[in-house]
Design an enzyme around this catalytic site. Structure first.
Site, mmCIF file in Angstrom:
data_model
loop_
_atom_site.group_PDB
_atom_site.id
_atom_site.type_symbol
_atom_site.label_atom_id
_atom_site.label_comp_id
_atom_site.label_asym_id
_atom_site.label_seq_id
_atom_site.Cartn_x
_atom_site.Cartn_y
_atom_site.Cartn_z
ATOM 1 N N ASN A 10 0.240 -1.381 -0.209
ATOM 2 C CA ASN A 10 0.057 0.179 0.154
ATOM 3 C C ASN A 10 0.597 1.531 0.168
ATOM 4 O O ASN A 10 0.601 2.272 -1.209
ATOM 5 C CB ASN A 10 -1.139 0.244 1.302
ATOM 6 C CG ASN A 10 -1.596 -1.175 1.378
ATOM 7 O OD1 ASN A 10 -2.500 -1.883 0.259
ATOM 8 N ND2 ASN A 10 -3.144 -1.194 2.173
ATOM 9 N N HIS A 50 -15.252 2.772 -15.203
ATOM 10 C CA HIS A 50 -14.614 2.438 -14.096
ATOM 11 C C HIS A 50 -16.113 1.926 -13.493
ATOM 12 O O HIS A 50 -15.770 0.814 -12.428
ATOM 13 C CB HIS A 50 -14.099 3.259 -12.894
ATOM 14 C CG HIS A 50 -14.017 2.481 -11.691
ATOM 15 N ND1 HIS A 50 -14.855 2.570 -10.755
ATOM 16 C CD2 HIS A 50 -12.545 2.093 -11.478
ATOM 17 C CE1 HIS A 50 -14.112 2.073 -9.092
ATOM 18 N NE2 HIS A 50 -13.348 1.319 -9.738
#
EC number: 2.7.4.1
Length: 719
Positions: free
Chosen positions: A47, A437
């Protein structure tokens, strides 16, 4: 009072770091199986890598360009944000390596050891010596650094060793670099006397132990592992391009060689001269340098987990078997069943198999005329791609929008696009400057002499791998209004013309933001009239300022608002006179909370929508997204019950306070771990559940031993 004042917002970047801090909390949570805790170290590192490559890289670009305009919430300039990020990150990285020490000590107690070279026994020393000579030495390339051989361009995230050398006669000193080969495993599995134990040594430790052999005639005075992270926030200048695929292929080659933005070094091996050389060459400031108290780049935890951790089944999560949605029969054709009723799927509690089955059946059904689908991220060996290729080869009209700009999946999607085109599919890439998306599939079928359309809408990707790890909602329907909207949506994507009027769906960047603002306004009006206003929204992140301000207005009007926001949340709750009627929680657990669900009481009508979009600026304004309604009362009740269980979570939930900090939710008389209880509820095995109206009132008793009621997949065990 100005409710859009900076003190009422959280900065996006710091809020993201707080999210990653919650991920780190899963490493220290001793309720988690030990090997899962180790894996969370890798998740935290992965991350953070992406955050630096994209978010920090973007801020660095702004500073280099002389852009000093504050962001629109906390009014921090790019330089101020970079300073705040560095301070918070150094604090978190220190915590990460303390956690690494704790977890590796606990693993050692379980018979799993990370060894240094001086800790090896004679058998292991001989093994490592042979391993280095036969498998490592042949692929190493020492690189001298001097006036004739300048510092090489090292690729982003590669692990390297900087060495300080002195000639054996003492006549000169030199610098050299050795890259730790990415083609070799990061850790070496060592021979052990006891088959019930495991011992490994890291590859960089092996190389350093024998590094003298690379520099004949020199003494190695110092060997310092380091890692460079480079800016990967590469803008694609689409305007005027005639081939988006070729443009992105060209730009991707630059990603590995972007500007350096972070340098990681190993604290116990710091050499001041080597460090100064790296800082100067990379043009970094002190705040960009991170000295870590342990191995650099803990993302090797993923490989360690999959290769070694899974052999210790008492140290990992037991596999939960997903179930088929109720009333969906595998023996029958999906088309016939969807015509009878809508089906709601809640992954990973429900298996993703019906979605794969739908595309496979469509590909081989002689009555199917066309398949249209959007793809953002798919698995490495995607059954969806295979089925679409089969459909095209079978002569069906297959149209696939492949989003080439899906961050860090660009190369994969380019390859999928080429394969689909080769199979005969019509592949499109969407609109300039907008990412598509949306998650939608349209199947056109000849049904008893007439055209019948079938639609799947979802909050998550068509990815059978992540569907086992991410929570998402999907809807299978043949409803005419949605089918008509789906047809118009694909025609709009593939052709020219303005966005059509919708019957049931809403899309961004055109109508979705306005729809959400309108729904919140309506809730304010209903509350003023009836006193029953309520909003419950679950999402990954919340950054859109217009929505935040509107929620503040609703809170001030008395509307009760519960937000379940896993990641970034720029809204700050519980501020008197601004947001005291807003509660914000975040759940971080074994599954990544990914579903986007929006509930509005609407004076008892209970409006529920699901979406591919979060309440983020990028989703509302810079992406093509879909918002779809849930109409069936039974399905609405299921979603409300799942939301109630999530709101009642007091094991994995953290709550945000009025200063923007997060704390574990206070425990009540009983523990409620929402993901476990949602699995039981989905399986029909939960005896009782919290009320949606008052989820925090603990007047219900779940099963005493929830984990024993779930169907587990047996695994082989080393212990």
């Amino acid at each position: 009072m100005k409710i859009d004042s900076p003190e009422f917002f959280n900065n996006r970047e710091i809020s993201w770091l707080q999210f990653n801090e919650r991920v780190l909390g899963e490493v220290t949570d001793t309720r988690n199986p030990l090997m899962e805790r180790f894996k969370f170290l890798g998740i935290f590192s992965s991350n953070l890598d992406e955050f630096y490559m994209v978010r920090v890289g973007g801020l660095k670009d702004e500073v280099l360009a002389g852009f000093n305009k504050p962001e629109n919430k906390q009014q921090l300039t790019p330089k101020q944000q970079l300073r705040a990020i560095a301070t918070k990150t150094k604090e978190l990285v220190d915590q990460q390596y303390e956690a690494f020490k704790d977890v590796t000590q606990a693993l050692k107690a379980e018979g799993i050891s990370f060894l240094k070279h001086d800790e090896l026994n004679e058998m292991q020393s001989e093994y490592v010596k042979t391993f280095f000579r036969e498998q490592v030495f042949p692929v190493l390339t020492p690189v001298a650094v001097d006036a004739y051989r300048p510092f090489p361009m090292l690729s982003s995230k590669s692990l390297n060793i900087a060495t300080a050398l002195e000639a054996e006669d003492g006549s000169k000193r030199n610098l050299a670099l050795v890259q730790v080969p990415a083609v070799l495993p990061r850790f070496v599995d060592l021979p052990v006397d006891d088959e019930e134990t495991t011992a490994v040594i890291l590859l960089e430790d092996v190389i350093i132990s024998f590094i003298d052999s690379l520099f004949k005639g020199y003494h190695v005075l110092s060997a310092m592992p380091f890692r460079i992270t480079r800016n990967a926030d590469l803008p694609f200048h689409e305007e005027g391009t005639h081939d988006l695929l070729k443009l992105i292929e060209k730009e991707l080659k630059k990603r590995r060689w972007g500007v350096g933005i972070r340098l990681e070094i190993q604290k116990n091996a710091i050499n001041t001269n080597l460090l100064n050389m790296l800082r100067d060459v990379l043009d970094l400031q002190d705040r960009d340098i991170y000295a870590v108290d342990g191995p650099i780049d803990l993302t090797f935890a993923f490989a360690f987990y999959s290769q070694i951790g899974v052999e210790y089944d008492h140290l990992i999560y037991q596999t939960i078997m997903p179930v088929e949605p109720p009333a969906l029969e595998k023996s029958k054709k999906l088309f016939d069943q969807i015509l009878q009723q809508d089906y709601l799927l809640h992954h990973p509690y429900h298996t993703f198999d019906p979605i794969v089955r739908l595309i496979v059946q469509a590909a081989n059904d002689p009555n199917v005329l066309a398949i249209k689908q959007t793809l953002y991220r798919v698995s490495g060996d995607s059954p969806i791609i295979k089925a679409l290729k089969t459909a095209a080869e079978n002569g069906k009209q297959v149209t696939v929008l492949v989003e080439l700009k899906a961050r860090f999946d660009e190369a994969k999607n380019i390859e999928w696009a080429k394969q689909l085109e080769k199979a005969g599919a019509h592949v499109i890439y969407g609109y300039s400057d907008l990412k598509t998306h949306s998650k939608i599939t349209l199947i056109v079928r000849l049904q008893e002499g007439r055209i019948q359309r079938f639609v799947h809408l979802g909050t998550g990707n068509y990815n059978d791998s992540t569907a086992k790890l991410y929570t998402d909602i999907g809807l299978l329907t043949a409803k005419e209004q949605i089918a008509e909207d789906a047809t118009n949506f694909f025609n709009w994507l593939s052709g020219y013309g303005e966005q059509p009027e919708w019957n049931a769906l809403h899309t961004s960047p055109n109508s979705m933001l306005e729809k959400f603002l309108s729904l919140i306004d309506e809730e304010i009006k209903y509350h003023k009239k009836h006193g029953n206003g309520r909003i419950v929204a679950k999402m990954n992140s919340l950054t859109e300022k217009d929505i935040i301000v509107k929620l503040y207005q609703a809170s001030r009007a008395g509307v009760r608002i519960e937000l379940i926001v896993r990641g970034v949340c720029c809204l700050r709750p519980q501020i008197k006179g601004v947001s005291e009627n807003i509660r914000v929680t975040s759940v971080v657990d074994r599954y990544l909370e990914h579903s986007r669900i929006f509930y509005f009481h609407h004076n008892g009508d209970d409006l529920i929508y699901c979406s591919s979009a979060d309440w983020m600026t990028r989703n509302m304004r810079k992406r093509i997204e879909i918002l779809f309604p849930i109409a069936d009362e039974e399905q609405k009740n299921y979603i409300k019950d799942c939301l109630a269980l999530t709101m009642a979570d007091n094991v994995k939930a953290r709550e945000q306070d009025d200063s923007g900090n997060y704390h574990y939710v206070t425990k009540g008389k009983q523990e409620c771990e929402s993901q476990i209880l949602i699995q039981l509820y989905t399986n029909g095995k939960l005896k009782a559940k919290p009320s949606f109206e008052h989820p925090l009132e603990q007047k219900w008793t779940p099963v005493e031993r929830a984990e024993e009621k779930i169907t587990f997949d047996p695994t082989t065990s080393k212990k």
